[in-house]
Write an enzyme that holds these catalytic residues in place. Structure first.
Site, PDB file in Angstrom:
ATOM      1  CG  ASN A 246     -13.582  -4.408   1.977  1.00 50.68           C
ATOM      2  OD1 ASN A 246     -13.348  -3.496   1.036  1.00 50.68           O
ATOM      3  ND2 ASN A 246     -12.754  -4.990   2.356  1.00 50.68           N
TER       4      ASN A 246
ATOM      5  CB  SER B 292     -13.251  -2.638  -9.119  1.00 52.41           C
ATOM      6  OG  SER B 292     -12.140  -2.216 -10.100  1.00 52.41           O
TER       7      SER B 292
ATOM      8  CE1 TYR C 246     -11.140  -7.402  -7.893  1.00 52.41           C
ATOM      9  CE2 TYR C 246     -10.864  -5.799  -9.787  1.00 52.41           C
ATOM     10  CZ  TYR C 246     -11.217  -6.153  -8.396  1.00 52.41           C
ATOM     11  OH  TYR C 246     -11.430  -4.824  -7.627  1.00 52.41           O
TER      12      TYR C 246
ATOM     13  N   GLY D  58     -11.109   2.965  -7.849  1.00 55.24           N
ATOM     14  CA  GLY D  58     -10.078   2.723  -8.605  1.00 55.24           C
ATOM     15  C   GLY D  58      -8.755   2.280  -7.981  1.00 55.24           C
ATOM     16  CG  PHE D  59      -4.835   1.801  -9.553  1.00 55.69           C
ATOM     17  CD1 PHE D  59      -4.504   0.439  -9.601  1.00 55.69           C
ATOM     18  CD2 PHE D  59      -5.109   2.270 -11.112  1.00 55.69           C
ATOM     19  CE1 PHE D  59      -4.323  -0.423 -10.658  1.00 55.69           C
ATOM     20  CE2 PHE D  59      -4.899   1.504 -12.198  1.00 55.69           C
ATOM     21  CZ  PHE D  59      -4.372   0.140 -11.930  1.00 55.69           C
TER      22      PHE D  59
END
Length: 265
Positions: free
Chosen positions: A91, A143, A156, A187-188
């Site tokens: 992570n 992501s 990123y 996502g966010f």
């Protein structure tokens, strides 16, 4: 989920001191896993370990390490290799925001070392034992940024595209075994990530946010189903589907406009 030494499930979580990593640690503790918690912040890890061990009958080992540096990373690799892990949650990661030519090149390299090199090396440390035992799982946290170029977040997004490709390739290499892999593509999410990256949260609409707990629940449910790419949230599932079909130049322009909005003054 498969079990480690003496029938006990064991998981190692990197970036466990906050955000999605911390949510993984709490959920896995509730599910009866012994834990190895990895991050740089010793005080936070120790506080979390005490919380998780309280009344649950599990152990939570603290392993302080900066995974951007070779020697601490090797210590974590060794711990993984000897631990009979049931689950590795890769992570740890961070992002940078802004025009690439203005960003600190040393920080960009550090981002690659954490998001890519550490993830690769820890997966390499875990896989031989899992394959020998023919059980276990690795969750590589990626992501939605992996699905398109991300101007003003270029390094990123590129690291997360690597994570998806790498995870899919490994899954094919070990097809036929009982070891499972997942690229988790949130996502966010309401964590410290945005603040650290310099993303202005006020520009992100409220409906776009998920909690770390929602992301973790989606991930573990998808892992049980054997789902290789997990995109939590129906809106993000739809977004990644559209991204895959839209003309690349259009996707790039829209992504660039969003990057300017979220990360620029």
């Amino acid at each position: 989920m498969a079990r480690g030494e003496a029938g006990k499930k064991r998981a190692l979580v990197t970036g466990a001191s906050a955000g999605i990593g911390q949510a993984f640690a709490r959920r896995l503790a509730r599910d009866g896993y012994d834990l190895i918690l990895v991050a740089r912040d010793q005080a936070r890890l120790q506080e979390l370990a005490r919380e998780l061990e309280s009344g649950r009958g599990i152990t939570a080992e603290v392993l302080v390490a900066d995974l951007t540096k070779p020697e601490p990373r090797k210590r974590v690799e060794q711990r993984i290799a000897e631990s009979h892990l049931s689950l590795l949650v890769n992570n740890a990661g961070f992002g940078t925001v802004g025009p690439f030519y203005r960003l600190d090149p040393d920080r960009e390299e550090e981002e690659i070392r954490l998001n890519v090199i550490a993830l690769v090396r820890l997966a390499r440390a875990a896989l031989p034992g899992m394959l020998e035992r023919n059980h276990g799982a690795i969750i590589n946290v990626s992501s939605v940024a992996a699905f398109q170029p991300t101007p003003f977040n270029a390094t990123y997004g590129a690291t997360k595209a690597f994570v998806n490709s790498f995870t899919e390739a490994l899954a094919e290499e070990i097809r036929g075994s009982q070891v499972r892999l997942q690229a988790l593509c949130p996502g966010f999410t309401r964590t410290e990530f945005q603040k650290r990256a310099g993303i202005r949260e006020v520009r992100v609409p409220s409906f776009a946010w998920m909690t770390p707990e929602e992301v973790v629940d989606a991930s573990l449910a998808a892992l049980q189903r054997g789902q290789l790419i997990c995109v939590p949230g129906w809106s993000y599932k739809a977004l990644t589907h559209v991204t895959g079909w839209a003309p690349r130049a259009l996707v790039r322009r829209i992504s660039g406009a969003l990057g300017r909005s979220f990360g620029q003054e």
